[in-house]
Design a protein around this motif. Structure first.
Motif, PDB file in Angstrom:
ATOM      1  N   PRO A  37       0.846  -1.199   0.000  1.00  0.00           N
ATOM      2  CA  PRO A  37       0.000   0.000   0.000  1.00  0.00           C
ATOM      3  C   PRO A  37       0.886   1.255   0.000  1.00  0.00           C
ATOM      4  CG  PRO A  37      -0.758  -1.567   1.657  1.00  0.00           C
ATOM      5  CD  PRO A  37       0.557  -2.078   1.134  1.00  0.00           C
ATOM      6  N   ASP A  38       0.359   2.359  -0.512  1.00  0.00           N
ATOM      7  CA  ASP A  38       1.150   3.581  -0.705  1.00  0.00           C
ATOM      8  C   ASP A  38       1.928   4.024   0.522  1.00  0.00           C
ATOM      9  OD1 ASP A  38       0.367   3.731  -3.328  1.00  0.00           O
ATOM     10  OD2 ASP A  38      -1.192   5.242  -2.976  1.00  0.00           O
ATOM     11  N   ASN A  39       1.288   4.084   1.687  1.00  0.00           N
ATOM     12  CA  ASN A  39       2.002   4.593   2.866  1.00  0.00           C
ATOM     13  C   ASN A  39       3.121   3.657   3.311  1.00  0.00           C
ATOM     14  OD1 ASN A  39      -0.021   2.766   3.702  1.00  0.00           O
ATOM     15  ND2 ASN A  39      -0.184   3.712   5.713  1.00  0.00           N
ATOM     16  N   TYR A  40       2.936   2.372   3.184  1.00  0.00           N
ATOM     17  CA  TYR A  40       3.983   1.416   3.533  1.00  0.00           C
ATOM     18  C   TYR A  40       5.127   1.492   2.511  1.00  0.00           C
ATOM     19  CZ  TYR A  40       0.792  -0.574   6.931  1.00  0.00           C
ATOM     20  OH  TYR A  40      -0.051  -0.750   8.006  1.00  0.00           O
ATOM     21  N   ARG A  41       4.750   1.642   1.241  1.00  0.00           N
ATOM     22  CA  ARG A  41       5.771   1.761   0.187  1.00  0.00           C
ATOM     23  C   ARG A  41       6.614   3.021   0.410  1.00  0.00           C
ATOM     24  NH1 ARG A  41       2.781   1.256  -4.028  1.00  0.00           N
ATOM     25  NH2 ARG A  41       2.435   3.462  -4.377  1.00  0.00           N
ATOM     26  N   THR A  42       5.975   4.124   0.765  1.00  0.00           N
ATOM     27  CA  THR A  42       6.702   5.362   1.036  1.00  0.00           C
ATOM     28  C   THR A  42       7.687   5.159   2.182  1.00  0.00           C
ATOM     29  OG1 THR A  42       4.871   6.718   0.246  1.00  0.00           O
ATOM     30  CG2 THR A  42       6.447   7.772   1.738  1.00  0.00           C
ATOM     31  N   ALA A  43       7.247   4.491   3.239  1.00  0.00           N
ATOM     32  CA  ALA A  43       8.118   4.243   4.397  1.00  0.00           C
ATOM     33  C   ALA A  43       9.276   3.321   4.026  1.00  0.00           C
ATOM     34  CB  ALA A  43       7.304   3.642   5.548  1.00  0.00           C
ATOM     35  N   VAL A  44       9.007   2.261   3.270  1.00  0.00           N
ATOM     36  CA  VAL A  44      10.063   1.333   2.859  1.00  0.00           C
ATOM     37  C   VAL A  44      11.070   2.045   1.956  1.00  0.00           C
ATOM     38  CG1 VAL A  44      10.567  -0.695   1.433  1.00  0.00           C
ATOM     39  CG2 VAL A  44       8.769  -0.797   3.143  1.00  0.00           C
ATOM     40  N   GLU A  71       9.615  -8.541   4.581  1.00  0.00           N
ATOM     41  CA  GLU A  71       8.805  -9.427   5.427  1.00  0.00           C
ATOM     42  C   GLU A  71       8.091  -8.609   6.505  1.00  0.00           C
ATOM     43  OE1 GLU A  71       8.277 -12.852   5.442  1.00  0.00           O
ATOM     44  OE2 GLU A  71       9.280 -12.905   3.495  1.00  0.00           O
ATOM     45  N   LEU A  72       8.843  -7.734   7.158  1.00  0.00           N
ATOM     46  CA  LEU A  72       8.288  -6.896   8.217  1.00  0.00           C
ATOM     47  C   LEU A  72       7.148  -6.032   7.691  1.00  0.00           C
ATOM     48  CD1 LEU A  72       8.322  -5.535  11.049  1.00  0.00           C
ATOM     49  CD2 LEU A  72      10.059  -3.983  10.120  1.00  0.00           C
ATOM     50  N   PHE A  73       7.376  -5.366   6.563  1.00  0.00           N
ATOM     51  CA  PHE A  73       6.360  -4.450   6.054  1.00  0.00           C
ATOM     52  C   PHE A  73       5.183  -5.165   5.404  1.00  0.00           C
ATOM     53  CE2 PHE A  73       9.329  -1.272   7.144  1.00  0.00           C
ATOM     54  CZ  PHE A  73       8.554  -0.152   7.385  1.00  0.00           C
ATOM     55  N   GLU A  74       5.410  -6.298   4.783  1.00  0.00           N
ATOM     56  CA  GLU A  74       4.275  -7.055   4.235  1.00  0.00           C
ATOM     57  C   GLU A  74       3.379  -7.559   5.365  1.00  0.00           C
ATOM     58  OE1 GLU A  74       6.115  -8.710   0.020  1.00  0.00           O
ATOM     59  OE2 GLU A  74       6.475  -9.857   1.840  1.00  0.00           O
ATOM     60  N   ARG A  75       3.996  -8.065   6.429  1.00  0.00           N
ATOM     61  CA  ARG A  75       3.198  -8.520   7.578  1.00  0.00           C
ATOM     62  C   ARG A  75       2.479  -7.355   8.235  1.00  0.00           C
ATOM     63  NH1 ARG A  75       7.074 -10.900  11.228  1.00  0.00           N
ATOM     64  NH2 ARG A  75       8.609 -11.070   9.621  1.00  0.00           N
ATOM     65  N   SER A  76       3.178  -6.244   8.378  1.00  0.00           N
ATOM     66  CA  SER A  76       2.575  -5.068   9.004  1.00  0.00           C
ATOM     67  C   SER A  76       1.399  -4.554   8.181  1.00  0.00           C
ATOM     68  CB  SER A  76       3.617  -3.963   9.177  1.00  0.00           C
ATOM     69  OG  SER A  76       4.628  -4.383  10.059  1.00  0.00           O
ATOM     70  N   ALA A  77       1.549  -4.526   6.865  1.00  0.00           N
ATOM     71  CA  ALA A  77       0.456  -4.087   5.994  1.00  0.00           C
ATOM     72  C   ALA A  77      -0.726  -5.044   6.102  1.00  0.00           C
ATOM     73  CB  ALA A  77       0.932  -3.984   4.547  1.00  0.00           C
ATOM     74  N   ALA A  78      -0.446  -6.340   6.113  1.00  0.00           N
ATOM     75  CA  ALA A  78      -1.521  -7.340   6.217  1.00  0.00           C
ATOM     76  C   ALA A  78      -2.256  -7.221   7.547  1.00  0.00           C
ATOM     77  CB  ALA A  78      -0.952  -8.746   6.053  1.00  0.00           C
ATOM     78  N   ASP A  79      -1.528  -6.898   8.610  1.00  0.00           N
ATOM     79  CA  ASP A  79      -2.134  -6.761   9.940  1.00  0.00           C
ATOM     80  C   ASP A  79      -2.724  -5.380  10.181  1.00  0.00           C
ATOM     81  OD1 ASP A  79      -1.295  -9.343  10.422  1.00  0.00           O
ATOM     82  OD2 ASP A  79       0.448  -8.754  11.628  1.00  0.00           O
ATOM     83  N   GLY A  80      -2.443  -4.432   9.286  1.00  0.00           N
ATOM     84  CA  GLY A  80      -2.931  -3.067   9.457  1.00  0.00           C
ATOM     85  C   GLY A  80      -2.174  -2.286  10.525  1.00  0.00           C
ATOM     86  N   ILE A  83       2.174   2.852  10.577  1.00  0.00           N
ATOM     87  CA  ILE A  83       3.586   3.117  10.315  1.00  0.00           C
ATOM     88  C   ILE A  83       4.300   3.561  11.587  1.00  0.00           C
ATOM     89  CG2 ILE A  83       5.220   4.585   9.035  1.00  0.00           C
ATOM     90  CD1 ILE A  83       3.782   2.490   7.290  1.00  0.00           C
ATOM     91  N   ARG A  84       3.696   4.452  12.352  1.00  0.00           N
ATOM     92  CA  ARG A  84       4.334   4.955  13.575  1.00  0.00           C
ATOM     93  C   ARG A  84       4.549   3.834  14.583  1.00  0.00           C
ATOM     94  NH1 ARG A  84       7.815   8.605  14.071  1.00  0.00           N
ATOM     95  NH2 ARG A  84       6.564  10.126  12.996  1.00  0.00           N
ATOM     96  N   ASP A  85       3.677   2.832  14.594  1.00  0.00           N
ATOM     97  CA  ASP A  85       3.871   1.691  15.495  1.00  0.00           C
ATOM     98  C   ASP A  85       5.066   0.840  15.074  1.00  0.00           C
ATOM     99  OD1 ASP A  85       1.705   2.582  16.925  1.00  0.00           O
ATOM    100  OD2 ASP A  85       0.389   0.904  16.392  1.00  0.00           O
ATOM    101  N   ILE A  86       5.382   0.844  13.797  1.00  0.00           N
ATOM    102  CA  ILE A  86       6.551   0.103  13.315  1.00  0.00           C
ATOM    103  C   ILE A  86       7.827   0.833  13.724  1.00  0.00           C
ATOM    104  CG2 ILE A  86       7.806  -0.737  11.282  1.00  0.00           C
ATOM    105  CD1 ILE A  86       5.015  -0.843   9.858  1.00  0.00           C
ATOM    106  N   PHE A  87       7.889   2.136  13.436  1.00  0.00           N
ATOM    107  CA  PHE A  87       9.103   2.916  13.639  1.00  0.00           C
ATOM    108  C   PHE A  87       9.246   3.498  15.039  1.00  0.00           C
ATOM    109  CE2 PHE A  87       8.857   2.978   9.032  1.00  0.00           C
ATOM    110  CZ  PHE A  87      10.176   2.807   8.675  1.00  0.00           C
ATOM    111  N   GLY A  88       8.158   3.659  15.742  1.00  0.00           N
ATOM    112  CA  GLY A  88       8.231   4.323  17.040  1.00  0.00           C
ATOM    113  C   GLY A  88       8.422   5.815  16.853  1.00  0.00           C
ATOM    114  N   ASP A  89       8.834   6.493  17.919  1.00  0.00           N
ATOM    115  CA  ASP A  89       8.991   7.949  17.873  1.00  0.00           C
ATOM    116  C   ASP A  89      10.256   8.398  17.150  1.00  0.00           C
ATOM    117  OD1 ASP A  89       6.612   8.376  19.242  1.00  0.00           O
ATOM    118  OD2 ASP A  89       7.606   8.253  21.206  1.00  0.00           O
TER     119      ASP A  89
END
Length: 129
Positions: A37-44, A71-80, A83-89
């Motif tokens: 998805p666009d926002n995950y792609r932008t972050a990656v 792997e991390l971002f595909e799983r994160s996208a699938a789980d919804g 982005i901030r929860d992936i990267f933190g502050d």
């Protein structure tokens, strides 16, 4: 004879351009990035740019890292997962910790420690004079 010539050609080509298997892995990785998805792609893509400058430089080690990133971002996208929860502050802290899990990322940590120690020794020599 034709197989031998092809083999020499491929050897020469890989000498000039790098291992063909790594290029294939890179193309597969980039195709996976496009599927996010666009926002995950932008972050990656942002993390990829950072890793290109500061991450492992060798083909195989870097590709393993990028595949793990996918792997991390595909799983994160699938789980919804947001982005901030992936990267933190602190995204830089996240990416530095991510890189430290790979051998050449650990090389950077060793070099930082070596550099800091050398400066400390030099500073101690100043105090002696």
């Amino acid at each position: 004879m034709a197989d031998e010539s092809k083999s020499r050609y491929l050897q020469y080509l890989e000498l000039v351009t790098g291992p063909l298997e790594e290029k294939k892995r890179w193309r597969q990785y980039k195709a996976r990035v496009k599927g996010l998805p666009d926002n995950y792609r932008t972050a990656v893509e942002a993390m990829e740019r950072y890793l290109m400058h500061f991450g492992p430089a060798d083909g195989a080690g870097a590709m393993t890292m990028y595949e793990d990133l996918m792997e991390l971002f595909e799983r994160s996208a699938a789980d919804g997962t947001p982005i901030r929860d992936i990267f933190g502050d602190d995204p830089v802290e996240f990416v530095e910790a991510f890189m430290a899990n790979y051998p050449l990322g650990q090389y950077r940590t060793r070099e930082r420690n070596r550099f800091t120690s050398a400066i400390e020794r030099a500073a101690q020599d100043d105090r002696k004079q």
